[in-house]
Design an enzyme around this catalytic site. Structure first.
Site, PDB file in Angstrom:
ATOM      1  N   ASP A 104       0.809  -1.229   0.000  1.00  0.00           N
ATOM      2  CA  ASP A 104       0.000   0.000   0.000  1.00  0.00           C
ATOM      3  C   ASP A 104       0.842   1.279   0.000  1.00  0.00           C
ATOM      4  O   ASP A 104       1.990   1.296   0.412  1.00  0.00           O
ATOM      5  CB  ASP A 104      -0.963   0.018   1.195  1.00  0.00           C
ATOM      6  CG  ASP A 104      -0.264  -0.156   2.537  1.00  0.00           C
ATOM      7  OD1 ASP A 104       0.705  -0.947   2.609  1.00  0.00           O
ATOM      8  OD2 ASP A 104      -0.670   0.495   3.507  1.00  0.00           O
ATOM      9  N   GLU A 161      -0.733  -1.936   5.127  1.00  0.00           N
ATOM     10  CA  GLU A 161       0.157  -1.944   6.306  1.00  0.00           C
ATOM     11  C   GLU A 161       0.070  -0.619   7.048  1.00  0.00           C
ATOM     12  O   GLU A 161       0.244  -0.572   8.254  1.00  0.00           O
ATOM     13  CB  GLU A 161       1.606  -2.221   5.873  1.00  0.00           C
ATOM     14  CG  GLU A 161       2.540  -2.531   7.041  1.00  0.00           C
ATOM     15  CD  GLU A 161       2.872  -1.312   7.878  1.00  0.00           C
ATOM     16  OE1 GLU A 161       2.857  -1.431   9.126  1.00  0.00           O
ATOM     17  OE2 GLU A 161       3.122  -0.240   7.306  1.00  0.00           O
ATOM     18  N   GLU A 162      -0.218   0.470   6.294  1.00  0.00           N
ATOM     19  CA  GLU A 162      -0.163   1.816   6.876  1.00  0.00           C
ATOM     20  C   GLU A 162      -1.390   2.115   7.741  1.00  0.00           C
ATOM     21  O   GLU A 162      -2.224   2.952   7.397  1.00  0.00           O
ATOM     22  CB  GLU A 162      -0.037   2.879   5.770  1.00  0.00           C
ATOM     23  CG  GLU A 162       1.235   2.792   4.955  1.00  0.00           C
ATOM     24  CD  GLU A 162       2.473   3.268   5.724  1.00  0.00           C
ATOM     25  OE1 GLU A 162       2.330   3.661   6.888  1.00  0.00           O
ATOM     26  OE2 GLU A 162       3.559   3.216   5.138  1.00  0.00           O
ATOM     27  N   ARG A 201      17.509  -7.094  15.089  1.00  0.00           N
ATOM     28  CA  ARG A 201      17.305  -6.831  16.518  1.00  0.00           C
ATOM     29  C   ARG A 201      16.528  -7.991  17.130  1.00  0.00           C
ATOM     30  O   ARG A 201      15.491  -8.393  16.611  1.00  0.00           O
ATOM     31  CB  ARG A 201      16.525  -5.525  16.714  1.00  0.00           C
ATOM     32  CG  ARG A 201      16.298  -5.203  18.186  1.00  0.00           C
ATOM     33  CD  ARG A 201      15.571  -3.882  18.388  1.00  0.00           C
ATOM     34  NE  ARG A 201      15.257  -3.712  19.793  1.00  0.00           N
ATOM     35  CZ  ARG A 201      16.086  -3.209  20.706  1.00  0.00           C
ATOM     36  NH1 ARG A 201      17.274  -2.785  20.353  1.00  0.00           N
ATOM     37  NH2 ARG A 201      15.729  -3.114  21.975  1.00  0.00           N
ATOM     38  N   HIS A 388       7.650   8.610   4.572  1.00  0.00           N
ATOM     39  CA  HIS A 388       6.471   9.447   4.816  1.00  0.00           C
ATOM     40  C   HIS A 388       6.756  10.920   4.516  1.00  0.00           C
ATOM     41  O   HIS A 388       6.003  11.796   4.930  1.00  0.00           O
ATOM     42  CB  HIS A 388       5.929   9.288   6.248  1.00  0.00           C
ATOM     43  CG  HIS A 388       5.360   7.918   6.517  1.00  0.00           C
ATOM     44  ND1 HIS A 388       4.363   7.686   7.447  1.00  0.00           N
ATOM     45  CD2 HIS A 388       5.640   6.718   5.976  1.00  0.00           C
ATOM     46  CE1 HIS A 388       4.075   6.386   7.464  1.00  0.00           C
ATOM     47  NE2 HIS A 388       4.854   5.776   6.566  1.00  0.00           N
TER      48      HIS A 388
HETATM   49 ZN   LIG Z   1       5.018   3.768   6.436  1.00  0.00          ZN
HETATM   50 ZN   LIG Z   2       6.309   1.039   5.567  1.00  0.00          ZN
END
Ligand SMILES: [Zn+2]
Ligand SMILES: [Zn+2]
Length: 416
Positions: A104, A161-162, A201, A388
């Site tokens: 997305d 996902e956002e 991580r 972003h």
């Molecule tokens: Zn993002």
């Molecule tokens: Zn992302």
């Protein structure tokens, strides 16, 4: 990766715009990718030109499904709406592996001016999900061309996902019941880290993210006679300040927590006491217990503050993504794959946690696995522009090395 947007000055255009000139990562390509990486850079730029918002990834999803089908994958459409799973089964082995990419875009007006800039006003791939999809497709092609494993490979292309929780929607639709996985992995690009550099991580790696709307209901009145009103604006102002004490006074100094009041709205005129004040909060933590503590303290503090001012608080608490916790064994495996592929100079064994959030966290609650980062570029390079941001672009130099990484992970997973 839903994250707070940061201001970032526009950076110079990338000098390498020829898709056939992909820089140093060429040397990490598997044999199956040699000569083909340009095709996947063009594919990435095609997806970039046609960004689609959460659950509207129809073109992207169909493009992914058609490619996988053409390469011999068994393709399953419609999970979570626009989600796609490509399955490749080889041999008689019972082991199964899942790799996830997100598809997305974001509601941001692109300002890169690049040749492959978004064709849709107000929409752009500003988080690099176009690149994640292209990297996994390039790997899918390389793996299909050299099928040297024994087991079942599930390539998961998820919507939304956002913030939309596309991973959860796919799981609700039976993702892991229909396509069981012994382990799952996902990769996100990270500006500020050198391109092609891998970061791992163990344990908590990304924050939980909750969204809260607080409405303070008072009694409106004349600004000249405040004693005959119950002012929600003054109460809200006090609450904003009191909320700052939760991280500083209630959370263990060695833990991570964020309480951000990102919006405060009340009133329209200087001589009118409003009836309602509204606040919007973003609350994040890297530990489920801290997340719970924040919820308890915010609710208690807001209600008590409101009562002390003679107004009433209404709290709408919306749980977002959970804490992303990488599993130790799978993270160590993923780390070794990178060390074998690019060497220790290009691997961070245990990087810092991030207060952004990621819905792959829900997959990791159910299936062991690991979420890793690949640098998008650092210093003055174009790839250093933060995700972003309207000037952001995925670094195409990563397509070869990212695809080679996935192909190596598949090979080593089924060999181990
Ligand atoms: Zn993002
Ligand atoms: Zn992302």
């Amino acid at each position: 990766m839903p994250m707070a947007q940061r201001s970032f000055a526009p950076l110079p255009r990338r000098s390498i715009c020829n898709p056939n000139n992909v820089g140093p990562s060429m040397s990490y390509m598997g044999d199956a990718l040699v000569g083909k990486v340009g095709e996947f850079i063009q594919l990435r730029r095609d997806i970039h030109r046609h960004p689609e918002l959460a659950f509207e990834e129809h073109r992207t999803s169909e493009l992914v499904a058609a490619k996988l089908e053409a390469w011999g994958y068994s393709v399953h459409r419609g999970l979570g709406g626009t989600g796609v799973v490509g399955v490749l089964k080889r041999g008689v082995g019972k082991r199964s592996l899942g790799i996830r990419a997100d598809m997305d875009a974001l509601p941001i007006q692109e300002t890169t001016g690049l040749d492959w800039t978004s064709s849709k006003p107000g929409l752009m791939h500003a988080c690099g999900h176009d690149g994640h999809t292209a990297m996994l497709l390039a790997a899918a092609k390389a793996i299909a061309d050299t099928p040297s494993f024994d087991g079942t490979l599930n390539l998961i292309f998820q919507p939304a996902e956002e913030g939309g929780g596309g991973a959860v929607r796919m799981m609700d639709d039976g993702l892991f019941e229909q396509h069981p996985c012994d382990a799952v992995f996902a990769m996100h690009n990270m500006p500020g880290t050198p391109a092609g550099h891998f970061v791992f991580r163990d344990g908590a790696a990304m924050a939980s993210s909750d969204y809260i709307t607080i409405r303070i209901h008072g009694t409106g009145g004349h600004g000249a006679m405040p004693h005959r009103a119950a002012d929600p604006l003054v109460a809200a102002a006090s609450i904003v300040m009191a909320l700052q004490t939760i991280v500083s006074r209630n959370v263990d100094p060695l833990d991570t927590a964020v309480v951000t009041v990102g919006a405060l709205h009340a009133g329209n005129a200087n001589n009118v006491i409003p009836a309602v004040a509204t606040m919007e909060l973003s609350v994040r933590a890297l530990d489920p217990d801290v997340r719970l503590l924040l919820e308890q303290r915010i609710k208690a503090l807001v209600n008590a503050q409101a009562e002390s001012f003679g107004v009433r608080a209404e709290i709408d608490w919306r749980k977002g993504y959970c804490v992303l916790v990488n599993h130790t064994k799978e993270t160590e495996f993923a780390r070794q794959v990178a060390l074998n592929l690019v060497g220790s100079d290009r691997v961070t064994l245990h990087g810092p946690a991030i207060t952004g959030s990621e819905d792959f966290a829900f997959m990791l609650e159910k299936i062991p696995g690991s979420y890793l980062l690949i640098g998008n570029g650092d210093g003055d390079s174009a790839g250093a522009c933060m995700v972003h941001n309207p000037s952001y672009d995925f670094n195409d130099d990563n397509i070869a090395v990212g695809a080679a990484y996935w192909a190596a992970l598949v090979r080593e997973f089924f060999a181990s």
